[in-house]
Write a protein that holds these residues in place. Structure first.
Motif, PDB file in Angstrom:
ATOM      1  N   THR B 117       0.815  -1.211   0.000  1.00 19.49           N
ATOM      2  CA  THR B 117       0.000   0.000   0.000  1.00 19.49           C
ATOM      3  C   THR B 117       0.848   1.259   0.000  1.00 19.49           C
ATOM      4  O   THR B 117       0.687   2.149  -0.839  1.00 19.49           O
ATOM      5  N   ILE B 118       1.750   1.308   0.924  1.00 10.86           N
ATOM      6  CA  ILE B 118       2.501   2.553   1.068  1.00 10.86           C
ATOM      7  C   ILE B 118       3.501   2.730  -0.078  1.00 10.86           C
ATOM      8  O   ILE B 118       3.688   3.838  -0.578  1.00 10.86           O
ATOM      9  N   LEU B 119       4.088   1.635  -0.515  1.00 12.35           N
ATOM     10  CA  LEU B 119       5.064   1.773  -1.598  1.00 12.35           C
ATOM     11  C   LEU B 119       4.378   2.168  -2.906  1.00 12.35           C
ATOM     12  O   LEU B 119       4.928   2.943  -3.690  1.00 12.35           O
ATOM     13  N   ALA B 120       3.173   1.662  -3.120  1.00 11.00           N
ATOM     14  CA  ALA B 120       2.429   2.073  -4.309  1.00 11.00           C
ATOM     15  C   ALA B 120       2.175   3.571  -4.279  1.00 11.00           C
ATOM     16  O   ALA B 120       2.327   4.271  -5.288  1.00 11.00           O
ATOM     17  N   ASP B 121       1.822   4.045  -3.105  1.00  6.50           N
ATOM     18  CA  ASP B 121       1.590   5.475  -2.947  1.00  6.50           C
ATOM     19  C   ASP B 121       2.860   6.265  -3.254  1.00  6.50           C
ATOM     20  O   ASP B 121       2.834   7.231  -4.012  1.00  6.50           O
ATOM     21  N   PHE B 122       3.949   5.840  -2.673  1.00  7.11           N
ATOM     22  CA  PHE B 122       5.216   6.532  -2.895  1.00  7.11           C
ATOM     23  C   PHE B 122       5.635   6.479  -4.355  1.00  7.11           C
ATOM     24  O   PHE B 122       6.210   7.425  -4.889  1.00  7.11           O
ATOM     25  N   ARG B 123       5.383   5.357  -4.993  1.00  6.58           N
ATOM     26  CA  ARG B 123       5.876   5.157  -6.354  1.00  6.58           C
ATOM     27  C   ARG B 123       5.024   5.851  -7.399  1.00  6.58           C
ATOM     28  O   ARG B 123       5.531   6.322  -8.410  1.00  6.58           O
ATOM     29  N   ASP B 124       3.705   5.873  -7.162  1.00  3.81           N
ATOM     30  CA  ASP B 124       2.798   6.280  -8.241  1.00  3.81           C
ATOM     31  C   ASP B 124       2.305   7.718  -8.134  1.00  3.81           C
ATOM     32  O   ASP B 124       1.881   8.301  -9.119  1.00  3.81           O
ATOM     33  N   LYS B 125       2.311   8.252  -6.939  1.00  2.92           N
ATOM     34  CA  LYS B 125       1.708   9.562  -6.737  1.00  2.92           C
ATOM     35  C   LYS B 125       2.780  10.638  -6.899  1.00  2.92           C
ATOM     36  O   LYS B 125       3.764  10.655  -6.157  1.00  2.92           O
ATOM     37  N   THR B 126       2.579  11.530  -7.853  1.00  2.00           N
ATOM     38  CA  THR B 126       3.574  12.590  -8.035  1.00  2.00           C
ATOM     39  C   THR B 126       3.527  13.567  -6.864  1.00  2.00           C
ATOM     40  O   THR B 126       2.527  13.647  -6.145  1.00  2.00           O
ATOM     41  N   ILE B 127       4.617  14.304  -6.713  1.00  2.00           N
ATOM     42  CA  ILE B 127       4.676  15.349  -5.689  1.00  2.00           C
ATOM     43  C   ILE B 127       3.495  16.302  -5.868  1.00  2.00           C
ATOM     44  O   ILE B 127       2.834  16.698  -4.899  1.00  2.00           O
TER      45      ILE B 127
END
Lengths: 149, 149
Positions: B117-127
């Motif tokens: 969950t968290i890694l997907a968020d970090f990986r996919d969501k732009t700044i």
DNA sequence: TGGAAAAAAGACATCATTATCTTTTTTACT
DNA sequence: AGTAAAAAAGATAATGATGTCTTTTTTCCA
């Protein structure tokens, strides 16, 4: 998340829970060979765990470490308290001291549910139950850094 | 989980995403005062981020750091790659090299869903999206270690 | 009762992270 | 051109985690 020291300690406790008892004590050397951890370093950790009554030990010939039935009523949380301390789990993922539900950091609501789940497991499940659930679901693995099949 | 260095870096990037642009550059000193991080240490981190094109900077009078629109298309994951590296996320929670779904450690199935969950968020969501979602849900906080109200 | 086995304890060594300090380079402005 | 502001770069220091080594204590057993 956890220090190496703490990982070694947790693995040692689980190992002893599975393989030792009052009548079958295991020396540091044997444990480190199984777990592939640095020998004198693990000795230190076992001393610390022993001081905190998380593992039992006897000196002298045929001595060694073991987990009594009472020891098995402790939790992973107790091990973490003994080795790393648990302060880190109270801290915000991004290091913000004032982060909370009212005043959340950008990852607060992603991180908190995980924390609650895993910490509840660590806090509430005894070592004994941990081992039982590992056996029950065929999750018993050698804790050694090798294939287990 | 993340090093202090990485936490500082992530907070800096988010701070710059909110408060800077091509026309409004911010100096290290001002950033460290806002974020309450060690000044020369953060300077090093910003240099690193700049080398990896995660933040933009100009030297000289009125110079400073800022996030261009292009910079805002990067992710938290890119920041972690730049500062800490991402190897640690591949490792088992208990440090077992061979731990996986077939051969799980005792906490494997508790930890893995969180990681995903968290890694997907970090990986996919732009700044950019991160900042937008912070604003959208009233999660904008000062990243400073102070009350924000 | 002496020797050996084992943990306990304490001192020491190494390394990565964290942090600071100094010098150099670039650039804007006068 | 000269000066000041700012990042960039490099060298150095402090700290904590990790790991090792040596000595001491305890205990079993012959």
């Amino acid at each position: 998340m956890l220090s190496n020291a703490c990982k070694y300690a947790i693995r040692s406790v689980l190992y002893l829970a599975i393989h030792s008892n009052e009548l079958k004590k295991i020396g540091v050397k044997a444990i480190t060979e199984e777990l592939e951890t640095p020998q004198p370093f693990l000795a230190k950790l076992l001393q610390q765990l022993s001081r905190d009554n998380l593992v039992s030990s006897t000196k002298g010939p045929n001595g060694g470490f073991f987990l009594s039935d009472i020891d098995k009523q402790n939790t992973i949380w107790n091990v973490i308290e003994s080795i790393d301390g648990t302060d880190k789990f109270d801290n915000c993922f991004l290091g913000l001291k004032k982060c909370n539900g009212e005043n959340p950091c950008p990852v607060h609501f992603i991180v908190v549910p995980f924390k609650e789940t895993i910490l509840a497991d660590f806090r509430d499940k005894t070592i004994e139950k941990y081992v039982a659930s590992m056996e029950g679901t065929r999750q018993v693995i050698t804790l050694k850094d090798l294939d287990s099949f």
